[in-house]
Design a protein around this motif. Structure first.
Motif, PDB file in Angstrom:
ATOM      1  N   ALA A  10       0.846  -1.194   0.016  1.00  0.00           N
ATOM      2  CA  ALA A  10      -0.025  -0.180   0.133  1.00  0.00           C
ATOM      3  C   ALA A  10       0.856   1.169  -0.086  1.00  0.00           C
ATOM      4  O   ALA A  10       0.321   2.422   0.122  1.00  0.00           O
ATOM      5  CB  ALA A  10      -0.847   0.075   1.084  1.00  0.00           C
ATOM      6  N   SER A  11       2.026   1.200  -0.058  1.00  0.00           N
ATOM      7  CA  SER A  11       3.146   2.225  -0.148  1.00  0.00           C
ATOM      8  C   SER A  11       3.092   3.020   1.182  1.00  0.00           C
ATOM      9  O   SER A  11       3.434   4.269   1.110  1.00  0.00           O
ATOM     10  CB  SER A  11       2.962   3.148  -1.460  1.00  0.00           C
ATOM     11  OG  SER A  11       3.097   2.399  -2.458  1.00  0.00           O
ATOM     12  N   LYS A  12       2.627   2.459   2.316  1.00  0.00           N
ATOM     13  CA  LYS A  12       2.636   3.109   3.665  1.00  0.00           C
ATOM     14  C   LYS A  12       4.197   3.505   3.972  1.00  0.00           C
ATOM     15  O   LYS A  12       4.479   4.389   4.467  1.00  0.00           O
ATOM     16  CB  LYS A  12       1.829   2.474   4.563  1.00  0.00           C
ATOM     17  CG  LYS A  12       2.056   3.116   6.135  1.00  0.00           C
ATOM     18  CD  LYS A  12       1.155   2.149   7.059  1.00  0.00           C
ATOM     19  CE  LYS A  12       1.091   2.909   8.371  1.00  0.00           C
ATOM     20  NZ  LYS A  12       0.194   2.039   9.367  1.00  0.00           N
ATOM     21  N   TRP A  13       4.909   2.343   3.771  1.00  0.00           N
ATOM     22  CA  TRP A  13       6.407   2.152   4.055  1.00  0.00           C
ATOM     23  C   TRP A  13       6.925   1.920   2.785  1.00  0.00           C
ATOM     24  O   TRP A  13       6.776   0.898   2.262  1.00  0.00           O
ATOM     25  CB  TRP A  13       6.942   1.651   5.308  1.00  0.00           C
ATOM     26  CG  TRP A  13       6.364   2.066   6.508  1.00  0.00           C
ATOM     27  CD1 TRP A  13       5.195   1.366   7.119  1.00  0.00           C
ATOM     28  CD2 TRP A  13       6.409   3.137   7.344  1.00  0.00           C
ATOM     29  NE1 TRP A  13       4.740   1.886   8.314  1.00  0.00           N
ATOM     30  CE2 TRP A  13       5.488   3.054   8.439  1.00  0.00           C
ATOM     31  CE3 TRP A  13       7.379   4.119   7.349  1.00  0.00           C
ATOM     32  CZ2 TRP A  13       5.322   4.083   9.314  1.00  0.00           C
ATOM     33  CZ3 TRP A  13       7.281   5.218   7.911  1.00  0.00           C
ATOM     34  CH2 TRP A  13       6.436   5.291   9.286  1.00  0.00           C
ATOM     35  N   LYS A  14       8.254   2.574   2.585  1.00  0.00           N
ATOM     36  CA  LYS A  14       9.211   2.115   1.456  1.00  0.00           C
ATOM     37  C   LYS A  14      10.519   2.133   1.992  1.00  0.00           C
ATOM     38  O   LYS A  14      10.860   2.970   2.785  1.00  0.00           O
ATOM     39  CB  LYS A  14       9.071   2.744   0.282  1.00  0.00           C
ATOM     40  CG  LYS A  14       9.564   4.275   0.376  1.00  0.00           C
ATOM     41  CD  LYS A  14       9.203   5.180  -1.001  1.00  0.00           C
ATOM     42  CE  LYS A  14       9.862   6.490  -0.872  1.00  0.00           C
ATOM     43  NZ  LYS A  14       9.683   7.240  -2.110  1.00  0.00           N
ATOM     44  N   PRO A  15      11.335   1.116   1.527  1.00  0.00           N
ATOM     45  CA  PRO A  15      12.802   1.063   2.113  1.00  0.00           C
ATOM     46  C   PRO A  15      13.561   1.909   1.336  1.00  0.00           C
ATOM     47  O   PRO A  15      13.313   2.468   0.181  1.00  0.00           O
ATOM     48  CB  PRO A  15      13.163  -0.273   1.695  1.00  0.00           C
ATOM     49  CG  PRO A  15      12.389  -0.803   0.575  1.00  0.00           C
ATOM     50  CD  PRO A  15      11.104  -0.052   0.700  1.00  0.00           C
ATOM     51  N   ARG A  16      14.665   2.458   1.902  1.00  0.00           N
ATOM     52  CA  ARG A  16      15.526   3.681   1.414  1.00  0.00           C
ATOM     53  C   ARG A  16      16.646   2.831   0.870  1.00  0.00           C
ATOM     54  O   ARG A  16      17.430   3.283  -0.030  1.00  0.00           O
ATOM     55  CB  ARG A  16      15.924   4.614   2.742  1.00  0.00           C
ATOM     56  CG  ARG A  16      15.035   5.497   2.924  1.00  0.00           C
ATOM     57  CD  ARG A  16      15.711   6.135   4.260  1.00  0.00           C
ATOM     58  NE  ARG A  16      14.652   7.555   4.607  1.00  0.00           N
ATOM     59  CZ  ARG A  16      14.772   8.204   5.797  1.00  0.00           C
ATOM     60  NH1 ARG A  16      15.596   7.804   6.498  1.00  0.00           N
ATOM     61  NH2 ARG A  16      14.018   9.054   5.819  1.00  0.00           N
ATOM     62  N   PHE A  17      17.042   1.514   1.177  1.00  0.00           N
ATOM     63  CA  PHE A  17      18.089   0.749   0.768  1.00  0.00           C
ATOM     64  C   PHE A  17      17.632  -0.513   0.281  1.00  0.00           C
ATOM     65  O   PHE A  17      16.704  -1.197   0.966  1.00  0.00           O
ATOM     66  CB  PHE A  17      19.402   0.659   1.974  1.00  0.00           C
ATOM     67  CG  PHE A  17      19.621   1.967   2.676  1.00  0.00           C
ATOM     68  CD1 PHE A  17      20.417   2.682   2.329  1.00  0.00           C
ATOM     69  CD2 PHE A  17      18.776   2.130   3.984  1.00  0.00           C
ATOM     70  CE1 PHE A  17      20.514   4.026   2.989  1.00  0.00           C
ATOM     71  CE2 PHE A  17      19.277   3.087   4.656  1.00  0.00           C
ATOM     72  CZ  PHE A  17      19.812   4.007   4.338  1.00  0.00           C
ATOM     73  N   PHE A  18      18.403  -1.164  -0.784  1.00  0.00           N
ATOM     74  CA  PHE A  18      18.072  -2.509  -1.247  1.00  0.00           C
ATOM     75  C   PHE A  18      16.495  -2.552  -1.375  1.00  0.00           C
ATOM     76  O   PHE A  18      16.049  -3.730  -0.651  1.00  0.00           O
ATOM     77  CB  PHE A  18      18.744  -3.487  -0.183  1.00  0.00           C
ATOM     78  CG  PHE A  18      20.257  -3.418   0.055  1.00  0.00           C
ATOM     79  CD1 PHE A  18      21.207  -4.080  -1.123  1.00  0.00           C
ATOM     80  CD2 PHE A  18      20.910  -2.626   0.971  1.00  0.00           C
ATOM     81  CE1 PHE A  18      22.462  -4.045  -0.887  1.00  0.00           C
ATOM     82  CE2 PHE A  18      22.208  -2.696   1.030  1.00  0.00           C
ATOM     83  CZ  PHE A  18      23.157  -3.149   0.078  1.00  0.00           C
ATOM     84  N   GLU A  19      16.047  -1.824  -2.436  1.00  0.00           N
ATOM     85  CA  GLU A  19      14.656  -1.947  -2.206  1.00  0.00           C
ATOM     86  C   GLU A  19      13.684  -3.445  -2.495  1.00  0.00           C
ATOM     87  O   GLU A  19      12.995  -3.740  -1.522  1.00  0.00           O
ATOM     88  CB  GLU A  19      14.232  -1.187  -3.199  1.00  0.00           C
ATOM     89  CG  GLU A  19      12.523  -0.987  -3.375  1.00  0.00           C
ATOM     90  CD  GLU A  19      12.042   0.093  -4.248  1.00  0.00           C
ATOM     91  OE1 GLU A  19      10.944   0.262  -4.688  1.00  0.00           O
ATOM     92  OE2 GLU A  19      12.938   0.693  -5.090  1.00  0.00           O
ATOM     93  N   GLN A  20      14.285  -4.019  -3.437  1.00  0.00           N
ATOM     94  CA  GLN A  20      13.604  -5.080  -3.619  1.00  0.00           C
ATOM     95  C   GLN A  20      14.106  -6.345  -2.481  1.00  0.00           C
ATOM     96  O   GLN A  20      13.318  -6.823  -2.259  1.00  0.00           O
ATOM     97  CB  GLN A  20      14.138  -5.848  -4.891  1.00  0.00           C
ATOM     98  CG  GLN A  20      13.592  -6.889  -5.684  1.00  0.00           C
ATOM     99  CD  GLN A  20      11.994  -6.811  -5.445  1.00  0.00           C
ATOM    100  OE1 GLN A  20      11.342  -5.720  -6.059  1.00  0.00           O
ATOM    101  NE2 GLN A  20      11.368  -7.644  -4.811  1.00  0.00           N
ATOM    102  N   GLU A  21      15.210  -6.165  -2.139  1.00  0.00           N
ATOM    103  CA  GLU A  21      15.665  -7.295  -1.100  1.00  0.00           C
ATOM    104  C   GLU A  21      14.941  -7.135   0.124  1.00  0.00           C
ATOM    105  O   GLU A  21      14.524  -8.116   0.874  1.00  0.00           O
ATOM    106  CB  GLU A  21      17.152  -7.177  -0.998  1.00  0.00           C
ATOM    107  CG  GLU A  21      18.093  -7.593  -1.974  1.00  0.00           C
ATOM    108  CD  GLU A  21      18.375  -6.669  -2.930  1.00  0.00           C
ATOM    109  OE1 GLU A  21      17.774  -5.614  -3.139  1.00  0.00           O
ATOM    110  OE2 GLU A  21      19.399  -6.644  -3.739  1.00  0.00           O
TER     111      GLU A  21
END
Length: 299
Positions: free
Chosen positions: A126-137
């Motif tokens: 839901a795009s509430k949180w997204k990673p800043r590093f190593f997105e897919q992993e």
């Protein structure tokens, strides 16, 4: 056994606080008449899980009750100085940029999650949180945790950071453990865990999930060499219970009775909110595999 008085080894009123006396000066004090561990006919390992400053009550990720747990553990170590063959201590070890720390994640406005935030796979979709590093992993990690029914990704306060005071083994424990290793004539055993930035590693044997093979088979082989394994440490609800489950999982093959594993229930505490499920998990391990749940005065 001839050993200096308990009060001359540790100061329980200063558990979790810095010690001014250099460790070398303390260890240089004369001691004698202690049986060497190599002479033990029955070998017992004390496995101390993450007894570090950051997990003491006032630490960065303080566990309520940890100071009293440590006091009981120190008395146990003193009272069983010649019964404990070796001490093994795990050392939780991190850098700020790890998947369970706030800086790894951001919301749509760029805000970092607060400590103790739970990040679910649904939140990421839901795009509430997204990673800043190593997105897919990072996304794969959260998804795999839920698929495998592991603990959800929890954002923890920065803790046990390399080079910080908090990562050090608690000072009074350090004195007792190193004194034990010197007088009993062995090298204190340590297990560093938690360095992989893309995984949580509560247990001492393997991370919660990893694409790489990070199983500490060397630690399992060491543990197999003891007649008794005595476990204490912090936190009962996370690193202790996961360590016990992992050890049981690797030792259970060929037997369903592991009654040589002893859990010192009064030398560990849970993170608030996780008490009930932790007690249920330990009770199930006791029922299924015969591990021993007892207090430090009962062993």
């Amino acid at each position: 056994m001839k050993l200096r008085e308990f009060e001359h080894i540790v100061d329980v009123d200063k558990i979790g606080e810095p010690i001014n006396q250099p460790l070398g000066d303390f260890l240089a004090q004369p001691n004698q008449s202690i049986q060497k561990s190599g002479a033990d006919k029955e070998k017992s390992l004390l496995l101390a899980i993450d007894v570090q400053n950051d997990f003491m009550d006032s630490g960065a990720l303080g566990v309520p009750g940890a100071k009293q747990d440590m006091e009981r553990l120190l008395h146990f170590m003193y009272n069983h100085f010649e019964d404990i063959t070796h001490v093994m201590a795990s050392i939780d070890t991190h850098k700020p940029q790890q998947i369970f720390h706030p800086c790894w994640w951001e919301d749509a406005e760029g805000n970092e999650p607060e400590p103790l935030t739970i990040i679910e796979w649904a939140d990421i979709k839901a795009s509430k949180w997204k990673p800043r590093f190593f997105e897919q992993e990072s996304k794969t990690y959260v998804q795999k945790l839920e698929e495998r029914s592991k603990k959800q990704l929890c954002i923890w306060p920065y803790h046990c950071i390399q080079g910080s005071y908090g990562i050090s083994l608690e000072g009074q424990f350090t004195r007792m453990a190193y004194l034990h290793s010197l007088l009993r004539d062995y090298e204190l055993k340590t297990v560093v865990k938690g360095e992989d930035p893309l995984s949580e590693m509560y247990g001492i044997i393997q991370p919660e999930y990893s694409e790489r093979d990070l199983v500490r088979r060397d630690v399992i082989e060491q543990i197999k060499g003891y007649d008794n394994v005595i476990i204490a440490g912090q936190a009962k609800s996370h690193c202790v219970i996961e360590s016990v489950k992992q050890i049981v999982d690797h030792l259970k093959e060929g037997t369903n009775q592991l009654n040589h594993i002893h859990i010192l229930t009064d030398c560990m505490s849970s993170i608030p909110g996780f008490e009930e499920e932790t007690e249920e998990e330990f009770a199930q391990l006791e029922k299924d595999y015969g591990i021993q749940l007892l207090t430090s005065n009962q062993w």
